[in-house]
Design a protein around this motif. Structure first.
Motif, mmCIF file in Angstrom:
data_model
loop_
_atom_site.group_PDB
_atom_site.id
_atom_site.type_symbol
_atom_site.label_atom_id
_atom_site.label_comp_id
_atom_site.label_asym_id
_atom_site.label_seq_id
_atom_site.Cartn_x
_atom_site.Cartn_y
_atom_site.Cartn_z
ATOM 1 N N ARG A 17 6.655 6.690 16.780
ATOM 2 C CA ARG A 17 5.525 7.422 16.210
ATOM 3 C C ARG A 17 4.293 6.536 16.106
ATOM 4 O O ARG A 17 3.525 6.628 15.177
ATOM 5 N N TYR A 18 4.145 5.632 17.039
ATOM 6 C CA TYR A 18 2.961 4.783 17.174
ATOM 7 C C TYR A 18 2.768 3.831 15.999
ATOM 8 O O TYR A 18 1.681 3.382 15.722
ATOM 9 N N ARG A 44 -2.533 11.002 21.479
ATOM 10 C CA ARG A 44 -1.351 11.303 20.644
ATOM 11 C C ARG A 44 -1.369 10.477 19.368
ATOM 12 O O ARG A 44 -0.985 10.949 18.308
ATOM 13 N N GLN A 45 -1.818 9.237 19.461
ATOM 14 C CA GLN A 45 -1.912 8.388 18.272
ATOM 15 C C GLN A 45 -2.892 9.004 17.272
ATOM 16 O O GLN A 45 -2.614 9.061 16.080
ATOM 17 N N HIS A 48 -1.283 12.053 15.593
ATOM 18 C CA HIS A 48 -0.302 11.664 14.575
ATOM 19 C C HIS A 48 -0.986 11.130 13.320
ATOM 20 O O HIS A 48 -0.560 11.417 12.201
ATOM 21 N N ARG A 49 -2.043 10.356 13.496
ATOM 22 C CA ARG A 49 -2.781 9.842 12.336
ATOM 23 C C ARG A 49 -3.444 10.975 11.568
ATOM 24 O O ARG A 49 -3.465 10.970 10.338
ATOM 25 N N ASP A 52 -0.741 12.684 9.588
ATOM 26 C CA ASP A 52 -0.358 11.843 8.450
ATOM 27 C C ASP A 52 -1.396 11.897 7.337
ATOM 28 O O ASP A 52 -1.051 12.050 6.161
#
Length: 82
Positions: A17-18, A44-45, A48-49, A52
């Protein structure tokens, strides 16, 4: 959507998940270089951030609403609350 320029590294990064903060500096540098050059993995990073940070914000707001409700109930002391 673009494809990863190095599918092997892309799969490694996707499985973690990076989160490469706990890696050795040598490996972290390689992955940082990949993220800088690969638009697919970088996108994608960022996704995901964003997820989050949204979840952190939602949890924070939920906590504040709960505390506000607790204070209001405690302040007004309704008879059916005890």
């Amino acid at each position: 959507m673009s494809a990863c320029i190095d599918p092997f590294v892309g799969k490694i990064l996707a499985s973690w998940r990076y989160d490469i903060s706990g890696l050795a500096p040598e490996m972290s540098g390689d992955y940082q270089a990949h993220l800088a050059s690969c638009t697919h993995c970088h996108a994608r990073q960022r996704l995901h951030r964003t997820i989050d940070l949204t979840l952190i914000g939602l949890a924070t707001v939920s906590t504040l609403v709960f505390l506000f409700a607790f204070v209001v109930i405690h302040h007004f002391s309704p008879p059916h609350a005890t």
